[in-house]
Design an enzyme around this catalytic site. Sequence first.
Site, PDB file in Angstrom:
ATOM      1  CG  ASP A 185      -1.974  -1.080   1.141  1.00  0.00           C
ATOM      2  OD1 ASP A 185      -2.794  -1.013   0.211  1.00  0.00           O
ATOM      3  OD2 ASP A 185      -1.980  -1.986   1.987  1.00  0.00           O
TER       4      ASP A 185
ATOM      5  CG  ASP B  79      -6.265  -4.044  -0.993  1.00  0.00           C
ATOM      6  OD1 ASP B  79      -7.242  -4.688  -0.592  1.00  0.00           O
ATOM      7  OD2 ASP B  79      -5.645  -3.235  -0.277  1.00  0.00           O
TER       8      ASP B  79
END
Length: 997
Positions: free
Chosen positions: A264, A374
């Site tokens: 991320d 994601d």
Amino acid sequence: MHDDRNLVEARLRRVLDERIRPAVYPESVPLEVAVWHAPGEPVPVAEGLAATPEPIAAGDAWGAPWGTSWFTVTGTVPAEWAGRTVEALLDLGFNENMPGFQCEGLVYLPDGTPVKGLNPRNQWVRIGSPAEGGEPVRLHVEAASNPVILGRPAFRPTHLGDKETAGTDPLYRLARMDLAVFDEAVWQLVMDLEVAGELMAELPVESARRWELLRAVERALDAVDLQDVNGTAAAARARLAGVLSAPAVPSAHRISAVGHAHIDSAWLWPLRETVRKVARTASNMTALLEDEPDFVFAMSQAQQWAWIKEHRPEVWARVTKAVATGRFVPAGGMWVESDTNMPGSEAMARQFVHGKRFFIEEFGIDNEEVWLPDTFGFAAGLPQIIRAAGSKRLLTQKISWSQTNRFPHHTFLWEGIDGTRIFTHFPPVDTYNCSMSGHEIAHAARNFKDKGVARHSLAPTGWGDGGGGTTREMVAKAARLRNLEGSATVTWETPADFFAKAEAEYPNPPVWVGELYLELHRATLTSQAKTKQGNRRSESLLREAELWAATAAVRAGAPYPYERLDRIWKTVLLHQFHDILPGSSIAWVHREARRTYEAVAAELNDLIGSAQHALAGDPSGGTLLFNSAPHPRHGIPAGGAGRPAPAGSARVRTRDAGGYILENDLLRVEIDGHGLVVSAYDRSAGRETVAPGKAANLLQLHPDFPNKWDAWDVDEFYRNTVTDLVGCDDLSLDGDAVRVRRSFGSSTVTQLLTLSGGRLDIATEVDWHETEKFLKLAFPLDVHADRYASESQYGHTFRPTHTNTSWEAAKFEACNHRFVHVEEPGWGVALVNDSTYGHDVTRTVGDSGTTTTLRASLLRAPRFPDPETDQGVHRFRHALVPGATIGDAVREGWFANLPERRVPGDAEVEPLVTVDNDAVVVTAVKLADDESGDVIVRFHESRGGRARATLTAAFPVAEVVTTDLLERPTGEPRREENAVSLTLRPFELMTLRMKRA
């Protein structure tokens, strides 16, 4: 036959944990350790290596929150270890099992060469294989003491999410720092037993294969001398060799393993820490590629590659070398793995422009796969954008998280709003952190929904978020699963190789039409309102800056700011990452985002101002109105500037029953004594907008305490309790506007209601100090409709207003861009906004007919991961447009987001390009990125129908060619005059490159 599997599993588990795994390192000696704590932010590698450390020992505390400590470990390989494999075991004090969510380290040699990353499941550094004995050891570890934000229990408020509130107390205690002998035979025995035991556990009781594995495991354990594991490991392995060499059946499911580390770009850590997470992971993976000839690793997000190049040139050198082998693979073709619901049309396009261009320029690789494991659902306009960027495939994992409905396919064609279809795969392993466990592999085979017509699936394999990526244990397991009876087969392959095989075996896959809605994380459309406003306003300012800079370059010879626009676009695209724009990151991330958006706005306003002043002529000659919108307004053409036509005025008078009436030639709006809109009468249609007995502009407050994932989720039960905010502290006139002031809880709201042509403008200022509450703005409409439209990229999406099935019911919170539109045949209403995304639409039926209620989501107040989410002052603008067609909704949405600019000057500015059909919306006018001076015009059909139009350039044109999003030709050049005839399909996106004569 008695099923004694549980007994064998229990025995296996204990023997592995207490005897065999500890025997992997049968001998060890301690290393000497010293540490230097860097003050403030991380320092360059050279500075960390040159610092003077102080002694520290195992058990000592270290690591203030978000700090950096440089450890130096030294020692000597014992002479008696000559000829054996030796590793350093470096445990920084890892206190959680999940890698990537705590302290991490990057190991360097004394000359600054990076070696590999450290995390809970990857603590070893190879010293010698074989060692010579007597050689000195000196390693440096750049260790980050990142706090455990997602702690135990999870989702509890914490102030550790910002260095300004996290304190200075050390978080970790140094653990084992040793040199140790690595016993390859014992380690291989561990891998054998784990694969056999995990496969055995997944097979049904009636399977003969399960019993073969069980008995083999028993025999292997019998062969292990618990007091001499190292001396008996080879004998134990021999008893497993037969069952581990039995080949898979020809019909076995086939898994393409892709080494992966989903990182991320910001989440429970700030952007600056992701720069280091990426470097650690890339170091790990380049090292593993050198050791494992079959291994393949794919890394997405061009921004993360660019960070390595900029900040870690020594790692970049290793990465570029690995890419050249074809086994370190650029994936995804986007600048970041962005949210795909909220980014606007051009921003979504530029994700691909900047991402793909980076990989093309750096490596000559133009990959065709979009890699978004994601992301929280996918807007229906995305397939066309993917295709227009030159890609054709999509991989995601997140839809498997949906709470209500199970998606019916794993491999399928996804059809977007314009009819474009993209070959799409959802890995049935149901994780993007596959560890090659027997359960994961068996689940992928069982779960695969396309059995009988397809047999390939993909498994993204490795720990993400700084967890170091794929481990040598995962590679070892994959080798055993390559062709093993009772299991799916596993082969390391690139994403492109997987998709080629999947497409070949499945020539007629099923089709899914429309958005890929994630039945989870719906609150990400509302959390962190200032981040969302910063994104929307940055997108609008970028449009203006490109438009006026291009116009000034062509008309006035002004320099075009290529570098500045490129840099700003990349900054905005970075902040569209799927945990920044959705509002699901820690406080530090959003604090920085607010400052970044302010800087972006200042720089873009400077660019816009410079370009407009270059065009405006004599500043003493009066005032010009610059119209950046793609539609004419106030007598000014789209993309032009001139003297505004006189605007019609609204009248305000007192309402007999209390309150006020706003009216003009198009609308009459009644506001009662509570500041609520009880009537919005469309004079042209002779029709009321507000449902009978209802009130619009109604602020509603709900409790908001989801079962999990505070910043991410809003659960449907929030609707069970609602407070209508009808109390009015002040109702007064402010010129031709009605001012309404309310207070509730610890918060206040001030609204200004004005008429502007055929719309009611509502400016809302909220001083928000609530906790775990959800604020909505409601408009109950006298409209009977079973569906409504909400703007998406390059068009709009229809959603039902009813809940006939669980699929419709699950969409109780959804995304729109600039408008939501609902209509009966012949008459509709639009609600437009300047910065909100979340909304809901419901319908009720009573004695007076159907009421369709549109509600804009304004604010939330979750406490995790940012305990102060959205506290403070917020400003929103909405407009209710009675009688609106879908075309009106499109136009008014643009107007709300691109206000006119008044600039001193006397030179009216003719638009650089014009289109003679309002259904064709120009989304970008700019100069070509290759600095050729060519003009790029991008546009689309906006109403969902066919459109014919003529696009006319206000400059001499030598030739025109259609291009993809990267401005590469897709058709033959046409030599024309300044006018181009266009024929567009519903929602069709088109880009033209116009070479100036």
